[in-house]
Design an enzyme around this catalytic site. Sequence first.
Site, short mmCIF file in Angstrom:
data_model
loop_
_atom_site.label_atom_id
_atom_site.label_comp_id
_atom_site.label_asym_id
_atom_site.label_seq_id
_atom_site.Cartn_x
_atom_site.Cartn_y
_atom_site.Cartn_z
N HIS B 7 0.83 -1.21 0.00
CA HIS B 7 0.00 0.00 0.00
C HIS B 7 0.86 1.25 0.00
CE1 HIS B 7 0.58 -0.67 4.42
NE2 HIS B 7 0.69 0.65 4.46
N HIS B 78 4.01 7.08 3.78
CA HIS B 78 4.95 5.97 3.60
C HIS B 78 4.49 5.00 2.51
CE1 HIS B 78 2.26 3.94 6.65
NE2 HIS B 78 2.55 2.87 5.92
N GLU B 129 7.91 0.90 4.89
CA GLU B 129 7.53 -0.19 5.78
C GLU B 129 7.75 -1.51 5.03
OE1 GLU B 129 3.33 -0.12 6.69
OE2 GLU B 129 3.53 -1.57 8.33
#
Lengths: 133, 133
Positions: B7, B78, B129
């Site tokens: 994502h 992010h 991430e």
Amino acid sequence: MITRLNHVAIAVPDLAEAAACYEALGAKVSEPQNLPEHGVTVVFITLDNTKIELLHPLGDGSPITGFLDKNPSGGIHHLCFEVEDIADALARLGECGIRVLGDGKPKTGAHGKPVLFAHPKDFQGALIEFEQE
Amino acid sequence: MITRLNHVAIAVPDLAEAAACYEALGAKVSEPQNLPEHGVTVVFITLDNTKIELLHPLGDGSPITGFLDKNPSGGIHHLCFEVEDIADALARLGECGIRVLGDGKPKTGAHGKPVLFAHPKDFQGALIEFEQE
């Protein structure tokens, strides 16, 4: 109307270092490609479902020089969403009160397809490119 | 090792306005979901190949409050890359001299899977991430 995420563009101060970093993490990394008409050198990171484009300024007046001046470590520059019809995208953005950068008309983007960029101030602070597929 | 882009997270000052904007552009938009243990309310935008997560602070000490203080219009917060093995990701990041945020150990992320965040200063200014699938 929005179908896929075509790519995420990341502006980087050192293209070779950034490419080596993604390579060490096991990603598929292209050779650098100069796009003089867009003022950038690009390295493509091909993931299973989309791609990352590492951008570095090429020549004078590159559109990402100002971004790197403000963000010397680099940073996520923009997202590109694929759309079926750029004219429809333009109309819907207008209906939502979202301004389009430049003269408000679609241009030919770095992949040779019609694109436009929405104004980040009107779009949650994110620079979003729309590309007709 | 990096397989897919799971994502892109965008921090937004007004979740309802942001959701309405993506809906008007024809995207599939979820109801807001509160994740109190992560200090965020999330709206998921499901695209054909990945998803966008619109994040808004929930409660005191939300991890995105500082970001919105610095970027009042919002912004791309992010990226999340999927990896096969979080321990391998941790080792490779270490070999590349890339620091991991926090105590350097994987945590349980918002999707209930092991995650870690690389330090943006070591990763072209982008907060990344890594999530084990």
